[in-house]
Every structure is written in C-alpha cells, then in structure tokens.
Design an enzyme around this catalytic site. Structure first.
Site, PDB file in Angstrom:
ATOM      1  N   ARG A 192      -0.017  16.524  31.114  1.00 31.28           N
ATOM      2  CA  ARG A 192       0.401  15.247  31.696  1.00 31.28           C
ATOM      3  C   ARG A 192       0.869  14.306  30.595  1.00 31.28           C
ATOM      4  NH1 ARG A 192      -3.323  12.562  32.965  1.00 31.28           N
ATOM      5  NH2 ARG A 192      -5.097  13.904  32.539  1.00 31.28           N
ATOM      6  N   TYR A 213       5.528  20.577  34.302  1.00 30.10           N
ATOM      7  CA  TYR A 213       4.084  20.811  34.184  1.00 30.10           C
ATOM      8  C   TYR A 213       3.314  20.258  35.388  1.00 30.10           C
ATOM      9  CZ  TYR A 213      -0.766  20.187  33.085  1.00 30.10           C
ATOM     10  OH  TYR A 213      -2.125  20.203  33.194  1.00 30.10           O
ATOM     11  N   GLY A 214       2.276  20.987  35.789  1.00 27.50           N
ATOM     12  CA  GLY A 214       1.354  20.661  36.876  1.00 27.50           C
ATOM     13  C   GLY A 214       1.318  19.211  37.332  1.00 27.50           C
ATOM     14  N   LYS A 271      -2.147  14.880  41.600  1.00 31.19           N
ATOM     15  CA  LYS A 271      -2.569  13.594  41.060  1.00 31.19           C
ATOM     16  C   LYS A 271      -1.695  12.441  41.575  1.00 31.19           C
ATOM     17  CE  LYS A 271      -6.124  15.096  38.736  1.00 31.19           C
ATOM     18  NZ  LYS A 271      -6.186  16.195  37.892  1.00 31.19           N
ATOM     19  N   HIS A 298     -11.298  11.116  41.762  1.00 28.94           N
ATOM     20  CA  HIS A 298     -11.102  12.301  40.911  1.00 28.94           C
ATOM     21  C   HIS A 298     -12.437  13.035  40.807  1.00 28.94           C
ATOM     22  CE1 HIS A 298      -9.616  13.812  36.695  1.00 28.94           C
ATOM     23  NE2 HIS A 298      -9.356  14.683  37.636  1.00 28.94           N
ATOM     24  N   SER A 328     -10.378  14.598  32.953  1.00 24.29           N
ATOM     25  CA  SER A 328      -9.671  15.870  32.855  1.00 24.29           C
ATOM     26  C   SER A 328     -10.270  16.736  31.746  1.00 24.29           C
ATOM     27  CB  SER A 328      -8.195  15.618  32.573  1.00 24.29           C
ATOM     28  OG  SER A 328      -7.655  14.863  33.635  1.00 24.29           O
ATOM     29  N   ALA A 329     -10.444  18.007  32.061  1.00 26.07           N
ATOM     30  CA  ALA A 329     -10.981  19.006  31.129  1.00 26.07           C
ATOM     31  C   ALA A 329     -12.396  18.660  30.653  1.00 26.07           C
ATOM     32  CB  ALA A 329     -10.030  19.239  29.953  1.00 26.07           C
ATOM     33  N   CYS A 330     -13.180  18.059  31.537  1.00 26.42           N
ATOM     34  CA  CYS A 330     -14.574  17.732  31.219  1.00 26.42           C
ATOM     35  C   CYS A 330     -15.558  18.420  32.159  1.00 26.42           C
ATOM     36  CB  CYS A 330     -14.781  16.229  31.227  1.00 26.42           C
ATOM     37  SG  CYS A 330     -13.920  15.410  29.873  1.00 26.42           S
ATOM     38  N   LYS A 382     -15.183  19.647  35.763  1.00 33.52           N
ATOM     39  CA  LYS A 382     -15.248  19.602  37.228  1.00 33.52           C
ATOM     40  C   LYS A 382     -15.160  20.997  37.837  1.00 33.52           C
ATOM     41  CE  LYS A 382     -11.865  16.727  37.705  1.00 33.52           C
ATOM     42  NZ  LYS A 382     -11.672  16.581  36.252  1.00 33.52           N
ATOM     43  N   THR A 383     -14.116  21.747  37.459  1.00 35.82           N
ATOM     44  CA  THR A 383     -13.931  23.063  38.061  1.00 35.82           C
ATOM     45  C   THR A 383     -15.157  23.934  37.796  1.00 35.82           C
ATOM     46  OG1 THR A 383     -11.542  22.867  37.825  1.00 35.82           O
ATOM     47  CG2 THR A 383     -12.418  25.095  38.112  1.00 35.82           C
ATOM     48  N   ASN A 384     -15.688  23.843  36.590  1.00 33.80           N
ATOM     49  CA  ASN A 384     -16.865  24.658  36.253  1.00 33.80           C
ATOM     50  C   ASN A 384     -18.080  24.267  37.075  1.00 33.80           C
ATOM     51  OD1 ASN A 384     -16.709  26.670  33.728  1.00 33.80           O
ATOM     52  ND2 ASN A 384     -15.106  25.122  33.630  1.00 33.80           N
ATOM     53  N   ASP A 407     -11.452  19.070  42.234  1.00 37.30           N
ATOM     54  CA  ASP A 407     -10.704  18.061  41.467  1.00 37.30           C
ATOM     55  C   ASP A 407     -10.600  16.706  42.167  1.00 37.30           C
ATOM     56  OD1 ASP A 407      -9.212  17.658  38.994  1.00 37.30           O
ATOM     57  OD2 ASP A 407      -7.420  17.478  40.228  1.00 37.30           O
ATOM     58  N   ASN A 445      -4.539  23.666  27.000  1.00 42.49           N
ATOM     59  CA  ASN A 445      -4.411  23.189  28.384  1.00 42.49           C
ATOM     60  C   ASN A 445      -3.721  24.227  29.264  1.00 42.49           C
ATOM     61  OD1 ASN A 445      -4.786  21.208  30.450  1.00 42.49           O
ATOM     62  ND2 ASN A 445      -2.617  20.631  30.272  1.00 42.49           N
ATOM     63  N   ARG A 459      -3.413  26.991  32.171  1.00 42.63           N
ATOM     64  CA  ARG A 459      -4.009  26.818  33.504  1.00 42.63           C
ATOM     65  C   ARG A 459      -3.833  28.053  34.377  1.00 42.63           C
ATOM     66  NH1 ARG A 459      -6.446  21.531  34.762  1.00 42.63           N
ATOM     67  NH2 ARG A 459      -6.137  20.436  32.805  1.00 42.63           N
ATOM     68  N   GLY A 495     -23.931  27.428  33.942  1.00 41.68           N
ATOM     69  CA  GLY A 495     -24.926  27.757  34.975  1.00 41.68           C
ATOM     70  C   GLY A 495     -26.244  27.006  34.797  1.00 41.68           C
ATOM     71  N   GLU A 496     -26.582  26.671  33.549  1.00 41.48           N
ATOM     72  CA  GLU A 496     -27.839  25.959  33.295  1.00 41.48           C
ATOM     73  C   GLU A 496     -27.779  24.519  33.808  1.00 41.48           C
ATOM     74  OE1 GLU A 496     -30.163  27.784  32.647  1.00 41.48           O
ATOM     75  OE2 GLU A 496     -29.750  29.252  31.061  1.00 41.48           O
TER      76      GLU A 496
HETATM   77  P1  GTP Z   1      -9.214  19.269  34.911  1.00 45.30           P
HETATM   78  O1  GTP Z   1      -8.767  20.428  35.706  1.00 45.30           O
HETATM   79  O2  GTP Z   1      -8.327  18.941  33.782  1.00 45.30           O
HETATM   80  O3  GTP Z   1      -9.490  18.079  35.761  1.00 45.30           O
HETATM   81  O4  GTP Z   1     -10.591  19.715  34.157  1.00 45.30           O
HETATM   82  P2  GTP Z   1     -12.050  19.929  34.732  1.00 45.30           P
HETATM   83  O5  GTP Z   1     -12.760  18.629  34.755  1.00 45.30           O
HETATM   84  O6  GTP Z   1     -11.989  20.698  35.985  1.00 45.30           O
HETATM   85  O7  GTP Z   1     -12.738  20.793  33.570  1.00 45.30           O
HETATM   86  P3  GTP Z   1     -13.121  22.341  33.545  1.00 45.30           P
HETATM   87  O8  GTP Z   1     -14.250  22.662  34.438  1.00 45.30           O
HETATM   88  O9  GTP Z   1     -11.897  23.145  33.700  1.00 45.30           O
HETATM   89  O10 GTP Z   1     -13.656  22.458  32.054  1.00 45.30           O
HETATM   90  C1  GTP Z   1     -12.865  22.087  30.950  1.00 45.30           C
HETATM   91  C2  GTP Z   1     -13.394  22.751  29.707  1.00 45.30           C
HETATM   92  O11 GTP Z   1     -14.754  22.371  29.505  1.00 45.30           O
HETATM   93  C3  GTP Z   1     -13.365  24.260  29.788  1.00 45.30           C
HETATM   94  O12 GTP Z   1     -12.968  24.773  28.543  1.00 45.30           O
HETATM   95  C4  GTP Z   1     -14.798  24.625  30.082  1.00 45.30           C
HETATM   96  O13 GTP Z   1     -15.131  25.892  29.601  1.00 45.30           O
HETATM   97  C5  GTP Z   1     -15.583  23.504  29.368  1.00 45.30           C
HETATM   98  N1  GTP Z   1     -16.874  23.230  30.059  1.00 45.30           N
HETATM   99  C6  GTP Z   1     -17.084  23.066  31.378  1.00 45.30           C
HETATM  100  N2  GTP Z   1     -18.398  22.875  31.671  1.00 45.30           N
HETATM  101  C7  GTP Z   1     -19.038  22.910  30.488  1.00 45.30           C
HETATM  102  C8  GTP Z   1     -20.420  22.767  30.107  1.00 45.30           C
HETATM  103  O14 GTP Z   1     -21.316  22.585  30.928  1.00 45.30           O
HETATM  104  N3  GTP Z   1     -20.698  22.823  28.777  1.00 45.30           N
HETATM  105  C9  GTP Z   1     -19.713  23.040  27.837  1.00 45.30           C
HETATM  106  N4  GTP Z   1     -20.059  23.089  26.559  1.00 45.30           N
HETATM  107  N5  GTP Z   1     -18.410  23.181  28.158  1.00 45.30           N
HETATM  108  C10 GTP Z   1     -18.082  23.119  29.457  1.00 45.30           C
HETATM  109  C1  SPV Z   2      -5.942  17.031  35.049  1.00 48.18           C
HETATM  110  O1  SPV Z   2      -5.287  16.824  34.023  1.00 48.18           O
HETATM  111  O2  SPV Z   2      -6.859  16.269  35.435  1.00 48.18           O
HETATM  112  C2  SPV Z   2      -5.673  18.223  35.884  1.00 48.18           C
HETATM  113  C3  SPV Z   2      -4.465  18.955  35.637  1.00 48.18           C
HETATM  114  O3  SPV Z   2      -6.414  18.532  36.813  1.00 48.18           O
HETATM  115  S1  SPV Z   2      -3.093  18.126  36.274  1.00 48.18           S
HETATM  116  O4  SPV Z   2      -2.748  18.726  37.544  1.00 48.18           O
HETATM  117  O5  SPV Z   2      -2.049  18.300  35.313  1.00 48.18           O
HETATM  118  O6  SPV Z   2      -3.400  16.729  36.471  1.00 48.18           O
HETATM  119 MN    MN Z   3     -10.229  21.303  37.042  1.00 52.41          MN
END
Ligand code: GTP
Ligand code: SPV
Ligand code: MN
Length: 611
Positions: free
Chosen positions: A83, A223-224, A232, A252, A274-276, A278-280, A299, A390, A392, A519-520
């Site tokens: 983005r 890009y996405g 978004k 979000h 983002s990338a913190c 959520k998906t996990n 998301d 980044n 995906r 998982g923890e």
């Molecule tokens: P967006 O799709 O950008 O909104 O990201 P997101 O918030 O869905 O984050 P996502 O779950 O994809 O995780 C982003 C990164 O953080 C990945 O590289 C994961 O492996 C890492 N991550 C997720 N959960 C954890 C956690 O509990 N601990 C650690 N150390 N890393 C994590």
């Molecule tokens: C984010 O950046 O929060 C994402 C990927 O989930 S995007 O669709 O590019 O916004």
């Molecule tokens: Mn995500």
C-alpha cells in the site's frame, strides 16, 4: 494520452438494465478508451479463461497441479509491492473532515488531475466491470459495489476476495440499488502493436476516496490494497464514513469464534495494524486442551447493534489476502491447509523448481534452489530474501478447514470482547483489560505499533495507529474517537464487548521474542474468555487489569518464569517514557479531541506517577 492511437469508436455494452450503472460504465469507457469491455459473471469457465490469458501474458505462472491445483505464482513490478499511504487521499468536501491523519485535496482539484490521468489510460486493454457485494447478498441492506478495472489480475483476485458476478448484478438491477463506484486503472495504456509487460503499473499513483459521494478512484498500482477496491478502500475507508452517519462500525478487525471446554461460545474481534497478526490469530490452532477456535474473518469487521442490544460483526470478505512470510505448518497450519487446497494466487513469493511456492518461514529447511520474487536464481546462500516481506496469498475463506459456518451468516455474530494489539518491543504487556468502554476507547485511540512492510516506507518505526485504523480512516480522527465513545453511550454497558490490550511482540534485551506467540496465544484467549465468564482472577495496575499470579494457564508451556514475567510486566519507568508520546499524539488533535480521552490520559499519568 499523447502518441497513442485514438479509437474511432468507444466500445459499448448494454449489459445492464440499471440505468445509473450503464451510464457510469459508458462514461468511463468514453474517458479511458479500452479496447473492449467485459462484464465479470463469476463462472468457473470465466476464471479458467482469465487465468489462462494471464498465464499466456506471463503475469501468472500456473503451479504444479498436484501440489497447488488451479493456483498461480505472480511476480509484481518490484516497485509495486505494498500500500502507498503517501499517495492515499480522503477527498472530503471540507479539509477538516479528512484531517488531521489523512492526506487531503479538494475533490474538484483531485478529479481534474485524475481525469487527465484516466483519459485514454485503458487503451489497448480490456476494461472489466465487476459487480460485487461486500458482506452477504442476503444481508438486510446488501452493500454493493462495482469495480471497473483494466487489470485481469485484479479481476481474478476480486473473484477470490469478494462475492462477485452475475447474481450480484441481477440483485442490483432488481432492487435498483445504489452501489459504490470503484474505478481502477493500472495507468499503462498500450499503443497499437506495443508489447505489454507482465505487471503493468505507473510511477504515478493515486488511491483516492470521495467519502460524501461514496466513490473510489485508484490509479497506477496493481497491488492488493491499492487495487482490490472492495477491501480497504470500500470496506474500511468508505464504510467507516457510512458507519459514522448510520450508527455502526467498520473496523480493521479479525473475528474469531472460541468454544471453551464446557461448550460455551464467545466471538472475539481484534484490531492489529497491518502485518501484526490478525490472520494468524483468526486461524489459531490452540495449544491448550479442550478449546476450539474457528475463523469468521481475518481482516475486517462490520459491527451493528442487534435487536438484543449486542454488537454483531460480519466479515464483508470472501477471501484471505494474507502475509505469506512466517506462515508455516508450525505457526499457522490452518493457513497452509487452506492454500494447499489450491484455487489461489500467490504474489511475490518464491517459485520452487517443481512448480510449487515457498517463502521464508514456510519450512525450517530452505530449498536448495528457488526462483525468487525478483525472478532471480536463489539459494540458501543468497543475501536477499526469496519472497518479498509483504508477499501475499489470495485464497477463498471457504477452503479454510476451521472456517466457522457463521462466516456466511448475513446477520453476523455477537462480539464478547475486542482486543487491541500491535508490535511493541517494550512497554506494552502481553495482556491487560480496560476498566470500561471509555477506557477501552483510550487504549484503542493510543494503540501504537512498529511499522511493517505492508505499506511502503520505513519498517520498524513506532507510530500511533488508533484502533489499527490510521491508514484506513475515511473521516476525521477526532470524530472517529467521538463515534466510539458514542457507541458506548448508546449501548447497555453490560452488553458491550469488553476491551483488552495485547502484545505478542515484546522482546528481551537480546532481541528475541519473550512470548512464543501463534498457537500459544490461546492461553491469553483463555484468560480473556474466563474473565468474561467470571472465572479468572486479575490484579489492578496503573494501565488496567492484568492476570493475577497463576491466572494465566502456562501448563506445558516451554517458557521460563523470567521470560513470562518480562512479557507480562507493567513497568512504570517504561510507561513514564510512553506518556509524553501519548500526549504528543493527542496534542495533534487540538481542542477537538474528546475531553473523555484527555481525562483518561490524566488518570493514567497520575497513576503512573504514583506507582
Ligand atoms: P495484514 O494482512 O497486513 O492486515 O496482516 P495481519 O495483521 O493479518 O498479520 P499476519 O497474521 O499475517 O501476521 C503478520 C506477520 O506476523 C507474519 O509474518 C506472522 O508470521 C507474524 N506473526 C503473527 N502472529 C505472531 C505471533 O503471535 N508472534 C510472532 N512472533 N509473530 C507473529
Ligand atoms: C494490509 O495492509 O492491512 C492488508 C493488505 O491487509 S492490503 O490489502 O494491501 O491492505
Ligand atoms: Mn491479514
């Protein structure tokens, strides 16, 4: 565009009985001059035709059918990978309504600039018209959109990410519905006979929202988040403005269904930038016995009050657009099982020699040879990552083995708790609970995180990201805080979700994570659900309630007492350094910041100073 052959006729389609839609399609075609126009219907044959065409063009590489059926590898232009927040605008009529956290330009001025850019921008390309609905087609008020794009990659990705096609169009027509017009062009017109590149895009990029008109204009990126405009752009930036006007919330947030060993169900929403994570967290595989987790959304959550006075959340999306690196059998087996079923597009990951995909963190052992996202030979000795940070996966939710059936429920699920979290090396403890909704709103409004590769710019810089919405707010941030506070006032407090802060990313002095995460994190979820059920002890700290000694289930957890204590600590000296940062953040909003939030700040400051 200068130098390009002007078409003598503009292609016309009479594909819809919806006069407003037909007029808009004709108007865009007249302006952008595509070679032809194609309406997306959503059939499997159409998917095959479009993906075949993208393979032919070199944009997609078909993966090994045995490993990833009906799936594709895609490498973007190396400049178009995330983005672009500095090119993203909220063009409200009044500047004040976008500020102070968004870029703004007057709507007329922006439209003049972008109309010039769009003029002829689709020459030599097919213009796709994609009717879509965010949320369910059978929702009480279906949330329609139509994206026009000159990118087949975008069309294919939209088919995964949203409910699209013929059925949606018919409903728009039958109900003469209004829809969010979302215009996208990669900004790379082709001259007569000119050879296309595999990832067309432009150095000039604009991601623009007109909140009053509920309209989106995007230019220059494939890009996405810049190009899949249902996500978004619509579901957060435009929808947040709708939600403010109509008394609901567009957030979000992931949505997770948890069932405890007694069979009691709680739905949890969580806002992380983002990338913190959520998906996990949405796909968590709990490590504690007897607990079941299912995914509703990963998301975005749209939340409205139900007749029973509780907040109900729906996931407006149909697909997952997940961060690839770090996703593996040990961290996120449910994501691996989802993509292994196929029907997915992988962008900017690495390609294996046997036609599969790989990224950092997928397996402990690195493959001996790969084609990197840059198309270069890669070996474990290479000094560059094989996959872009980044990169995906784009995959259907329905394939997720732990998708909760409710993900497809038009009325959504009642939320019991909201979590706010970010990436912070210091200060923020593993988990704490706010005292009430107003305090929870303060926790959200002061949320901070280190920046990630999901947006262009520096990575690892701490910034405030209120409710994880900083890049996604469609209106004035102080009005948004006011809206949160108002939601709390209009509801029966006992029915509101309880609000918690979490931080999976705190580090030790040597830089290692103090908490194992993934998982923890189910241990933290257990404490939260037990709190809701009145079964878990907590102790007061200056910032809120934390697990009482022994209240966090660490049975079988491979973490030292020392690390655990460090992960959960509320240290007044760290908070003393945090206070000026929060004050600076709030000062940015001047007098317009709701007084309740200043009062929360003063209370926190007094408690920290007394500690
Ligand atoms: P967006 O799709 O950008 O909104 O990201 P997101 O918030 O869905 O984050 P996502 O779950 O994809 O995780 C982003 C990164 O953080 C990945 O590289 C994961 O492996 C890492 N991550 C997720 N959960 C954890 C956690 O509990 N601990 C650690 N150390 N890393 C994590
Ligand atoms: C984010 O950046 O929060 C994402 C990927 O989930 S995007 O669709 O590019 O916004
Ligand atoms: Mn995500």
């Amino acid at each position: 565009m200068k130098g390009l052959a002007k078409l003598t006729t503009t292609p016309k389609t009479e594909q819809t009985t919806h006069a407003g839609l037909q007029a808009w399609v004709d108007e865009v075609a007249e302006l952008t001059q595509p070679r032809d126009i194609r309406w997306i219907t959503g059939t499997p044959e159409e998917w095959t035709e479009l993906t075949d065409q993208l393979v032919e063009a070199g944009t997609l590489v078909r993966l090994n059918e045995e490993k990833k059926p009906n799936s594709f590898w895609c490498a973007s232009d190396p400049s178009d990978v995330a983005r672009v927040e500095d090119r993203t605008f909220i063009c409200s009529v009044e500047e004040r309504d976008a500020g102070p956290t968004n870029n703004w330009m007057a709507p007329d001025e922006m439209k003049a600039i972008m109309t010039d850019l769009y003029r002829g921008s689709m020459q030599g390309r097919t213009m796709y018209v994609i009717p879509f609905v965010m949320g369910h087609l059978d929702a009480k008020v279906p949330m329609f959109g139509v994206e026009i794009t000159d990118s087949a990659y975008v069309a294919v990705s939209m088919l995964v990410m949203a409910r699209c096609g013929e059925k949606v169009l018919r409903k728009i027509e039958e109900t003469n519905a209004s829809f969010v017009p979302a215009l996208h062009s990669v900004g790379a017109p082709l001259a007569e006979g000119e050879q296309d590149v595999t990832w067309p895009c432009s150095d000039t990029k604009y991601i623009v929202h007109f909140p009053e008109e509920r309209t989106i204009w995007s230019y220059g990126s494939g890009y996405g988040g810049n190009a899949l405009l249902g996500k978004k752009c619509y579901s957060l930036r435009i929808a947040s403005a709708m939600a403010r006007d109509e008394g609901w919330m567009a957030e979000h947030m992931l949505i997770l269904k948890l069932t405890n060993p007694q069979g009691k169900v709680h739905y949890i929403a969580a806002a992380f930038p983002s990338a913190c994570g959520k998906t996990n967290l949405a796909m968590i595989d709990p490590t504690i016995p007897g607990w079941k987790a299912e995914m509703v959304g990963d998301d975005i959550a749209w939340m409205r009050f139900g007749e029973d006075g509780r907040l109900y959340a729906v996931n407006p999306e149909a697909g997952l657009f997940g961060v690839a690196p770090g996703t593996g059998e040990s961290t996120n087996p449910n994501a691996m099982a989802t993509v292994n079923q196929g029907n997915s597009v992988f962008t900017n990951v690495a390609l294996t020699d046997d036609g599969d995909i790989w990224w950092e963190g997928m397996t402990d052992e690195k493959p001996a040879h790969l084609t990197s996202w840059l198309g270069e030979d890669w070996t474990p000795e290479s000094d560059k990552p094989a996959a872009h940070p980044n990169s995906r996966f784009c995959t259907p939710i329905a394939q997720c083995p732990i998708a909760a059936p409710e993900y497809d429920n038009p009325d959504g699920v009642p939320i019991s708790a909201i979590l706010f979290g970010g990436r912070r090396k210091t200060t923020i403890p593993l988990v704490y609970e706010s005292r009430d909704w107003t305090h929870g709103t303060f926790v959200g409004a002061t949320l901070s995180s280190e920046t990630t590769a999901a947006a262009t710019g520096a990575v690892g810089v701490v910034r405030r990201d209120p409710m994880a919405m900083l890049p996604f707010l469609g209106y004035n941030a102080t009005d948004y805080f006011g809206h949160w506070l108002q939601i709390g006032k209009q509801a029966d407090a006992s029915k509101l979700p309880r609000i918690f802060g979490v931080n999976w990313f705190r580090r030790d002095e040597d830089g290692s994570f103090l908490w194992p995460g993934y998982g923890e994190n189910s241990r933290v979820l257990k404490w939260i659900v037990d709190r809701l059920e009145g079964d878990a002890e907590a102790v007061e700290t200056p910032i809120g309630l934390v697990p009482a000694p022994g209240a966090l289930d660490i049975d079988g957890l491979d973490v030292t007492e020392e690390h655990l204590a460090k992960a959960g600590a509320v240290r007044p000296e760290e908070w003393a350094e945090e206070l000026p940062l929060i004050e600076e953040w709030f000062t940015k909003f001047g007098d317009e910041l709701p007084a309740e939030l200043w009062a929360e700040f003063d209370g926190l400051k007094a408690r920290i100073n007394a500690a």
